[in-house]
Scaffold this motif. Structure first.
Motif, PDB file in Angstrom:
ATOM      1  N   TYR A  79       0.823  -1.218   0.000  1.00 55.10           N
ATOM      2  CA  TYR A  79       0.000   0.000   0.000  1.00 55.10           C
ATOM      3  C   TYR A  79       0.855   1.265   0.000  1.00 55.10           C
ATOM      4  CZ  TYR A  79      -4.158  -2.834   0.934  1.00 55.10           C
ATOM      5  OH  TYR A  79      -5.182  -3.728   0.843  1.00 55.10           O
ATOM      6  N   VAL A  80       1.912   1.266   0.783  1.00 59.50           N
ATOM      7  CA  VAL A  80       2.798   2.440   0.819  1.00 59.50           C
ATOM      8  C   VAL A  80       3.502   2.596  -0.529  1.00 59.50           C
ATOM      9  CG1 VAL A  80       4.870   3.416   1.904  1.00 59.50           C
ATOM     10  CG2 VAL A  80       3.076   2.411   3.329  1.00 59.50           C
ATOM     11  N   ALA A  81       3.938   1.501  -1.105  1.00 65.23           N
ATOM     12  CA  ALA A  81       4.583   1.552  -2.423  1.00 65.23           C
ATOM     13  C   ALA A  81       3.602   2.070  -3.475  1.00 65.23           C
ATOM     14  CB  ALA A  81       5.114   0.179  -2.815  1.00 65.23           C
ATOM     15  N   PHE A  82       2.343   1.580  -3.441  1.00 70.35           N
ATOM     16  CA  PHE A  82       1.321   2.080  -4.363  1.00 70.35           C
ATOM     17  C   PHE A  82       1.173   3.592  -4.243  1.00 70.35           C
ATOM     18  CE2 PHE A  82      -1.213  -2.066  -4.883  1.00 70.35           C
ATOM     19  CZ  PHE A  82      -0.979  -2.142  -6.250  1.00 70.35           C
ATOM     20  N   PHE A  83       1.114   4.078  -3.015  1.00 62.64           N
ATOM     21  CA  PHE A  83       0.923   5.515  -2.795  1.00 62.64           C
ATOM     22  C   PHE A  83       2.063   6.322  -3.416  1.00 62.64           C
ATOM     23  CE2 PHE A  83       1.858   9.365  -0.422  1.00 62.64           C
ATOM     24  CZ  PHE A  83       0.676  10.073  -0.632  1.00 62.64           C
ATOM     25  N   PHE A  84       3.300   5.969  -3.093  1.00 60.66           N
ATOM     26  CA  PHE A  84       4.425   6.763  -3.585  1.00 60.66           C
ATOM     27  C   PHE A  84       4.643   6.589  -5.084  1.00 60.66           C
ATOM     28  CE2 PHE A  84       5.232   7.150   0.935  1.00 60.66           C
ATOM     29  CZ  PHE A  84       5.547   8.497   1.013  1.00 60.66           C
ATOM     30  N   LEU A  85       4.421   5.400  -5.607  1.00 54.85           N
ATOM     31  CA  LEU A  85       4.499   5.221  -7.061  1.00 54.85           C
ATOM     32  C   LEU A  85       3.400   6.027  -7.750  1.00 54.85           C
ATOM     33  CD1 LEU A  85       5.251   1.390  -7.313  1.00 54.85           C
ATOM     34  CD2 LEU A  85       6.816   3.264  -7.900  1.00 54.85           C
ATOM     35  N   LYS A 102       9.513  13.981 -22.528  1.00 57.95           N
ATOM     36  CA  LYS A 102      10.557  13.078 -22.040  1.00 57.95           C
ATOM     37  C   LYS A 102      10.329  12.698 -20.571  1.00 57.95           C
ATOM     38  CE  LYS A 102      15.566  12.779 -21.569  1.00 57.95           C
ATOM     39  NZ  LYS A 102      16.833  13.476 -21.672  1.00 57.95           N
ATOM     40  N   ILE A 103       9.712  13.586 -19.815  1.00 60.05           N
ATOM     41  CA  ILE A 103       9.461  13.328 -18.388  1.00 60.05           C
ATOM     42  C   ILE A 103       8.589  12.091 -18.208  1.00 60.05           C
ATOM     43  CG2 ILE A 103       8.386  14.249 -16.286  1.00 60.05           C
ATOM     44  CD1 ILE A 103       9.309  17.037 -17.219  1.00 60.05           C
ATOM     45  N   PHE A 104       7.673  11.867 -19.148  1.00 60.33           N
ATOM     46  CA  PHE A 104       6.832  10.674 -19.047  1.00 60.33           C
ATOM     47  C   PHE A 104       7.689   9.414 -19.067  1.00 60.33           C
ATOM     48  CE2 PHE A 104       4.375   7.143 -20.652  1.00 60.33           C
ATOM     49  CZ  PHE A 104       3.277   7.168 -19.807  1.00 60.33           C
ATOM     50  N   THR A 105       8.628   9.352 -19.997  1.00 57.42           N
ATOM     51  CA  THR A 105       9.476   8.171 -20.137  1.00 57.42           C
ATOM     52  C   THR A 105      10.406   7.985 -18.948  1.00 57.42           C
ATOM     53  OG1 THR A 105       9.428   8.481 -22.525  1.00 57.42           O
ATOM     54  CG2 THR A 105      11.131   7.019 -21.661  1.00 57.42           C
ATOM     55  N   VAL A 106      10.986   9.074 -18.483  1.00 59.53           N
ATOM     56  CA  VAL A 106      11.992   8.992 -17.415  1.00 59.53           C
ATOM     57  C   VAL A 106      11.362   8.817 -16.038  1.00 59.53           C
ATOM     58  CG1 VAL A 106      13.833  10.289 -16.262  1.00 59.53           C
ATOM     59  CG2 VAL A 106      13.641  10.337 -18.747  1.00 59.53           C
ATOM     60  N   GLN A 107      10.215   9.447 -15.801  1.00 56.38           N
ATOM     61  CA  GLN A 107       9.648   9.463 -14.454  1.00 56.38           C
ATOM     62  C   GLN A 107       8.361   8.639 -14.348  1.00 56.38           C
ATOM     63  OE1 GLN A 107       9.078  13.408 -12.927  1.00 56.38           O
ATOM     64  NE2 GLN A 107       8.389  12.711 -10.947  1.00 56.38           N
ATOM     65  N   ALA A 108       7.381   8.923 -15.183  1.00 52.96           N
ATOM     66  CA  ALA A 108       6.075   8.279 -15.024  1.00 52.96           C
ATOM     67  C   ALA A 108       6.092   6.807 -15.437  1.00 52.96           C
ATOM     68  CB  ALA A 108       5.010   9.039 -15.816  1.00 52.96           C
ATOM     69  N   LEU A 109       6.726   6.492 -16.544  1.00 53.78           N
ATOM     70  CA  LEU A 109       6.694   5.125 -17.054  1.00 53.78           C
ATOM     71  C   LEU A 109       7.272   4.099 -16.072  1.00 53.78           C
ATOM     72  CD1 LEU A 109       5.661   3.570 -19.492  1.00 53.78           C
ATOM     73  CD2 LEU A 109       7.903   3.873 -20.546  1.00 53.78           C
ATOM     74  N   PRO A 110       8.447   4.350 -15.476  1.00 53.84           N
ATOM     75  CA  PRO A 110       8.946   3.380 -14.490  1.00 53.84           C
ATOM     76  C   PRO A 110       8.005   3.220 -13.291  1.00 53.84           C
ATOM     77  CG  PRO A 110      10.710   4.848 -15.165  1.00 53.84           C
ATOM     78  CD  PRO A 110       9.443   5.403 -15.742  1.00 53.84           C
ATOM     79  N   ALA A 111       7.421   4.327 -12.833  1.00 55.54           N
ATOM     80  CA  ALA A 111       6.491   4.248 -11.705  1.00 55.54           C
ATOM     81  C   ALA A 111       5.233   3.469 -12.089  1.00 55.54           C
ATOM     82  CB  ALA A 111       6.124   5.648 -11.225  1.00 55.54           C
ATOM     83  N   LEU A 112       4.724   3.707 -13.286  1.00 53.66           N
ATOM     84  CA  LEU A 112       3.548   2.975 -13.754  1.00 53.66           C
ATOM     85  C   LEU A 112       3.847   1.484 -13.899  1.00 53.66           C
ATOM     86  CD1 LEU A 112       2.211   5.555 -16.352  1.00 53.66           C
ATOM     87  CD2 LEU A 112       1.100   4.878 -14.204  1.00 53.66           C
ATOM     88  N   LEU A 113       5.058   1.153 -14.334  1.00 49.73           N
ATOM     89  CA  LEU A 113       5.476  -0.248 -14.399  1.00 49.73           C
ATOM     90  C   LEU A 113       5.451  -0.871 -13.006  1.00 49.73           C
ATOM     91  CD1 LEU A 113       6.613  -2.733 -15.867  1.00 49.73           C
ATOM     92  CD2 LEU A 113       8.897  -1.711 -15.612  1.00 49.73           C
ATOM     93  N   GLY A 114       5.963  -0.140 -12.029  1.00 48.71           N
ATOM     94  CA  GLY A 114       5.926  -0.622 -10.644  1.00 48.71           C
ATOM     95  C   GLY A 114       4.502  -0.848 -10.164  1.00 48.71           C
ATOM     96  N   ILE A 115       3.599   0.063 -10.497  1.00 48.72           N
ATOM     97  CA  ILE A 115       2.195  -0.078 -10.105  1.00 48.72           C
ATOM     98  C   ILE A 115       1.583  -1.326 -10.751  1.00 48.72           C
ATOM     99  CG2 ILE A 115      -0.106   0.938 -10.415  1.00 48.72           C
ATOM    100  CD1 ILE A 115       1.253   3.693  -9.969  1.00 48.72           C
ATOM    101  N   VAL A 116       1.851  -1.522 -12.030  1.00 51.70           N
ATOM    102  CA  VAL A 116       1.325  -2.698 -12.738  1.00 51.70           C
ATOM    103  C   VAL A 116       1.849  -3.983 -12.107  1.00 51.70           C
ATOM    104  CG1 VAL A 116       1.391  -3.959 -14.934  1.00 51.70           C
ATOM    105  CG2 VAL A 116       0.870  -1.514 -14.914  1.00 51.70           C
TER     106      VAL A 116
END
Length: 124
Positions: A79-85, A102-116
């Motif tokens: 749950y904590v990981a979900f929140f911060f991701l 570029k920010i999407f690729t560098v920042q959002a995409l890795p976090a979204l991968l973690g959420i998935v």
């Protein structure tokens, strides 16, 4: 196995945000000029304080992700990981929409991968 991959991604995202903290707080007028080439060079010095503030927020995101990896309770850890991701994802999507794609690729995409990966782990 999925959880292990999720934790690796969380670690990578945390390290990226530590790098962002360093870049924005301590290397804004030196190394950041090479990273943020689209920003005119004469703006780095006057925006140093703003960048440092942004770097501090990136440090908080990193701290939360690192904290999530240290929590012993498996449910609470996820749950904590979900929140911060989620926070990282929102910030990355907003940055992509307002500053640079570029920010999407560098920042959002890795976090979204973690959420998935965490979501897959939850449903297995």
């Amino acid at each position: 196995m999925i959880l292990l991959f999720a934790k690796i991604v969380i670690g990578v995202v945390a390290i990226l945000h530590l790098y962002f903290l360093w870049l924005e707080m301590f290397a804004w007028t030196t190394k950041a000029k090479k990273v943020f080439r689209s920003l005119p060079e004469h703006l780095f010095e006057p925006t140093k304080t703003l960048a440092a503030n942004q770097g501090l927020y990136n440090g908080f995101l990193s701290a939360g992700l690192i904290w999530s990896l240290m929590i012993e309770d498996p449910v609470w850890q996820v749950y904590v990981a979900f929140f911060f991701l989620g926070c990282v994802s929102v910030a990355g999507i907003y940055g992509a929409l307002t500053a640079s794609k570029k920010i999407f690729t560098v920042q959002a995409l890795p976090a979204l991968l973690g959420i998935v990966l965490l979501a897959i782990h939850q449903f297995l």
